[in-house]
Write a protein that holds these residues in place. Structure first.
Motif, mmCIF file in Angstrom:
data_model
loop_
_atom_site.group_PDB
_atom_site.id
_atom_site.type_symbol
_atom_site.label_atom_id
_atom_site.label_comp_id
_atom_site.label_asym_id
_atom_site.label_seq_id
_atom_site.Cartn_x
_atom_site.Cartn_y
_atom_site.Cartn_z
ATOM 1 N N THR A 1 -31.250 -43.523 6.114
ATOM 2 C CA THR A 1 -31.739 -43.586 4.731
ATOM 3 C C THR A 1 -32.096 -42.202 4.207
ATOM 4 O OG1 THR A 1 -34.052 -43.870 5.417
ATOM 5 C CG2 THR A 1 -32.721 -45.869 5.150
ATOM 6 N N GLY A 2 -32.422 -41.295 5.117
ATOM 7 C CA GLY A 2 -32.852 -39.949 4.728
ATOM 8 C C GLY A 2 -34.346 -39.847 4.471
ATOM 9 N N ASN A 3 -35.057 -40.969 4.515
ATOM 10 C CA ASN A 3 -36.486 -40.934 4.210
ATOM 11 C C ASN A 3 -37.282 -40.142 5.244
ATOM 12 O OD1 ASN A 3 -36.203 -42.506 1.878
ATOM 13 N ND2 ASN A 3 -36.394 -44.422 3.013
ATOM 14 N N SER A 4 -37.031 -40.402 6.532
ATOM 15 C CA SER A 4 -37.751 -39.674 7.583
ATOM 16 C C SER A 4 -37.383 -38.198 7.583
ATOM 17 C CB SER A 4 -37.447 -40.287 8.955
ATOM 18 O OG SER A 4 -37.962 -41.598 9.050
ATOM 19 N N SER A 5 -36.106 -37.912 7.403
ATOM 20 C CA SER A 5 -35.655 -36.523 7.387
ATOM 21 C C SER A 5 -36.274 -35.761 6.221
ATOM 22 C CB SER A 5 -34.130 -36.471 7.297
ATOM 23 O OG SER A 5 -33.545 -37.196 8.359
ATOM 24 N N ARG B 1 -38.705 -21.399 4.743
ATOM 25 C CA ARG B 1 -37.893 -21.204 3.541
ATOM 26 C C ARG B 1 -36.394 -21.264 3.825
ATOM 27 N NH1 ARG B 1 -40.819 -15.745 1.560
ATOM 28 N NH2 ARG B 1 -40.439 -15.334 3.771
ATOM 29 N N ASP B 2 -36.012 -20.800 5.019
ATOM 30 C CA ASP B 2 -34.598 -20.814 5.413
ATOM 31 C C ASP B 2 -34.420 -21.938 6.428
ATOM 32 O OD1 ASP B 2 -31.977 -20.316 6.030
ATOM 33 O OD2 ASP B 2 -32.315 -18.346 6.938
ATOM 34 N N ILE B 3 -33.994 -23.115 5.938
ATOM 35 C CA ILE B 3 -33.971 -24.324 6.761
ATOM 36 C C ILE B 3 -32.565 -24.907 6.798
ATOM 37 C CG2 ILE B 3 -35.046 -26.586 7.140
ATOM 38 C CD1 ILE B 3 -37.236 -25.718 5.148
ATOM 39 N N ARG B 4 -32.194 -25.435 7.955
ATOM 40 C CA ARG B 4 -30.956 -26.189 8.101
ATOM 41 C C ARG B 4 -31.257 -27.486 8.835
ATOM 42 N NH1 ARG B 4 -27.458 -20.811 9.898
ATOM 43 N NH2 ARG B 4 -28.339 -19.550 8.214
ATOM 44 N N PHE B 5 -30.515 -28.527 8.497
ATOM 45 C CA PHE B 5 -30.720 -29.841 9.124
ATOM 46 C C PHE B 5 -29.479 -30.191 9.928
ATOM 47 C CE2 PHE B 5 -30.569 -34.448 9.362
ATOM 48 C CZ PHE B 5 -31.860 -34.754 9.757
ATOM 49 N N CYS C 1 -27.623 -33.038 12.429
ATOM 50 C CA CYS C 1 -27.616 -34.415 12.919
ATOM 51 C C CYS C 1 -26.254 -34.740 13.516
ATOM 52 C CB CYS C 1 -27.962 -35.403 11.806
ATOM 53 S SG CYS C 1 -26.840 -35.368 10.383
ATOM 54 N N LEU C 2 -26.230 -35.813 14.283
ATOM 55 C CA LEU C 2 -24.987 -36.250 14.907
ATOM 56 C C LEU C 2 -24.170 -37.104 13.948
ATOM 57 C CD1 LEU C 2 -23.469 -36.256 17.654
ATOM 58 C CD2 LEU C 2 -24.708 -38.365 18.201
ATOM 59 N N LEU C 3 -24.844 -38.060 13.290
ATOM 60 C CA LEU C 3 -24.198 -38.956 12.331
ATOM 61 C C LEU C 3 -24.981 -38.965 11.030
ATOM 62 C CD1 LEU C 3 -23.469 -42.221 14.388
ATOM 63 C CD2 LEU C 3 -21.912 -40.331 13.927
ATOM 64 N N ALA C 4 -24.265 -39.105 9.927
ATOM 65 C CA ALA C 4 -24.912 -39.217 8.623
ATOM 66 C C ALA C 4 -24.296 -40.376 7.852
ATOM 67 C CB ALA C 4 -24.754 -37.924 7.825
ATOM 68 N N ALA C 5 -25.118 -41.048 7.056
ATOM 69 C CA ALA C 5 -24.645 -42.059 6.116
ATOM 70 C C ALA C 5 -24.625 -41.448 4.721
ATOM 71 C CB ALA C 5 -25.565 -43.273 6.136
ATOM 72 N N PRO C 6 -23.728 -41.901 3.853
ATOM 73 C CA PRO C 6 -23.695 -41.352 2.486
ATOM 74 C C PRO C 6 -25.041 -41.470 1.786
ATOM 75 C CG PRO C 6 -21.748 -42.699 2.903
ATOM 76 C CD PRO C 6 -22.652 -42.888 4.087
ATOM 77 N N GLU C 7 -25.778 -42.563 2.044
ATOM 78 C CA GLU C 7 -27.083 -42.751 1.405
ATOM 79 C C GLU C 7 -28.066 -41.671 1.839
ATOM 80 O OE1 GLU C 7 -25.314 -46.945 2.032
ATOM 81 O OE2 GLU C 7 -25.278 -44.979 3.013
ATOM 82 N N GLY C 8 -28.032 -41.298 3.129
ATOM 83 C CA GLY C 8 -28.925 -40.270 3.642
ATOM 84 C C GLY C 8 -28.592 -38.887 3.106
ATOM 85 N N VAL C 9 -27.298 -38.602 3.028
ATOM 86 C CA VAL C 9 -26.872 -37.307 2.485
ATOM 87 C C VAL C 9 -27.301 -37.182 1.026
ATOM 88 C CG1 VAL C 9 -24.864 -35.901 1.892
ATOM 89 C CG2 VAL C 9 -24.946 -37.082 4.100
ATOM 90 N N ALA C 10 -27.147 -38.274 0.252
ATOM 91 C CA ALA C 10 -27.543 -38.256 -1.158
ATOM 92 C C ALA C 10 -29.047 -38.060 -1.293
ATOM 93 C CB ALA C 10 -27.116 -39.560 -1.833
ATOM 94 N N ARG C 11 -29.812 -38.728 -0.421
ATOM 95 C CA ARG C 11 -31.276 -38.595 -0.452
ATOM 96 C C ARG C 11 -31.702 -37.163 -0.147
ATOM 97 N NH1 ARG C 11 -36.239 -39.838 -2.218
ATOM 98 N NH2 ARG C 11 -37.817 -39.967 -0.576
ATOM 99 N N MET C 12 -31.065 -36.550 0.828
ATOM 100 C CA MET C 12 -31.393 -35.168 1.192
ATOM 101 C C MET C 12 -31.008 -34.202 0.077
ATOM 102 S SD MET C 12 -32.789 -34.798 4.260
ATOM 103 C CE MET C 12 -32.166 -33.496 5.293
ATOM 104 N N LYS C 13 -29.879 -34.456 -0.552
ATOM 105 C CA LYS C 13 -29.458 -33.575 -1.637
ATOM 106 C C LYS C 13 -30.400 -33.693 -2.825
ATOM 107 C CE LYS C 13 -25.352 -31.966 -4.043
ATOM 108 N NZ LYS C 13 -23.874 -32.120 -4.204
ATOM 109 N N GLU C 14 -30.940 -34.880 -3.027
ATOM 110 C CA GLU C 14 -31.877 -35.108 -4.134
ATOM 111 C C GLU C 14 -33.224 -34.448 -3.857
ATOM 112 O OE1 GLU C 14 -34.464 -38.854 -5.991
ATOM 113 O OE2 GLU C 14 -32.864 -39.213 -4.542
ATOM 114 N N THR C 15 -33.733 -34.586 -2.633
ATOM 115 C CA THR C 15 -35.085 -34.113 -2.322
ATOM 116 C C THR C 15 -35.118 -32.678 -1.803
ATOM 117 O OG1 THR C 15 -34.906 -35.104 -0.114
ATOM 118 C CG2 THR C 15 -35.946 -36.432 -1.837
ATOM 119 N N HIS C 16 -34.057 -32.245 -1.105
ATOM 120 C CA HIS C 16 -34.032 -30.897 -0.520
ATOM 121 C C HIS C 16 -32.647 -30.281 -0.715
ATOM 122 C CE1 HIS C 16 -37.993 -31.348 1.320
ATOM 123 N NE2 HIS C 16 -37.630 -32.557 1.679
ATOM 124 N N PRO C 17 -32.272 -30.008 -1.956
ATOM 125 C CA PRO C 17 -30.930 -29.480 -2.212
ATOM 126 C C PRO C 17 -30.692 -28.095 -1.615
ATOM 127 C CG PRO C 17 -32.290 -29.364 -4.192
ATOM 128 C CD PRO C 17 -33.062 -30.170 -3.196
#
Length: 210
Positions: free
Chosen positions: A137-141, A154-158, A160-176
């Protein structure tokens, strides 16, 4: 693939991931494969580390040799499954500073609940890599990244092994500003918030608690 999302399609990564997805892969094999794949993913997530040169003596002559510049990077594991990725990366970068964020997902609301947070000092001057095998879901991340940023990173990378489209969208929304590196962008989430086709619960499969 975009500036925000990088899918590591190296044949060795994809081959090992396929073995991890198999329902009959043993706990010991799952852990071994996760460690091996984390080494390969680490190459990608650290690709653009800042470099400088250092004067050294080889057996034949002096030279200006390339070395990584700046403070030791920080690895932040989202407990508990993140430790499987982190252990492999630490084999490659043993001098990294290590932190942990403890979050579990409320199975009814799918919202993250924090129970632990211990982060290295000086994150504002370090490349910080946050690791968790599953971006569902991307909520925990997103919550973990909130905590890391609150400590000055300030310089952060995430990673993961697997991603769902919903999680990627959530991360892009909250931490672009945080690039996501993964081995696979899977199809979707099911009604329970699990990645499909996925590989099940990574923590359970790592620790034999399924």
């Amino acid at each position: 693939m975009s500036d925000h999302l990088t899918i590591v399609d190296h044949p060795l990564v994809q081959h090992k991931l396929s073995h991890m997805r198999r329902a009959d892969t043993s706990t010991s094999d799952f852990r071994r494969l996760l460690r091996e794949i984390s080494l390969l993913l680490a190459y990608e997530v650290t690709r653009s580390l800042p470099m400088t040169t250092e004067r050294i003596d080889t057996p034949l002559c002096p030279m200006d040799a390339p070395v990584i510049e700046g403070k030791k990077l920080a690895l932040i594991s989202i407990l508990r499954a993140g430790n499987g990725l982190m252990d492999g990366i630490l084999e490659l970068i043993p001098s990294a500073r290590v932190g942990f964020v403890g979050l579990y997902r409320d199975e009814e609301t799918l919202k993250p609940v924090q129970y632990y947070c211990k982060l290295p000092f000086g994150l504002e001057d370090r490349l910080t890599i946050v690791v968790d095998p599953m971006l569902a879901t991307g909520n925990s991340s997103a919550a973990a990244l909130d905590l890391v940023k609150e400590q000055g990173a300030r310089d952060i990378r995430f990673l993961c092994l697997l991603a769902a489209p919903e999680g990627v969208a959530r991360m892009k929304e909250t931490h672009p500003d945080v690039p996501v590196v993964t081995a696979s962008l899977d199809e979707r989430l099911n009604e329970k918030g699990y990645i499909v086709p996925g590989l099940g619960d990574a923590g359970d499969r790592m620790f034999g608690t399924k």
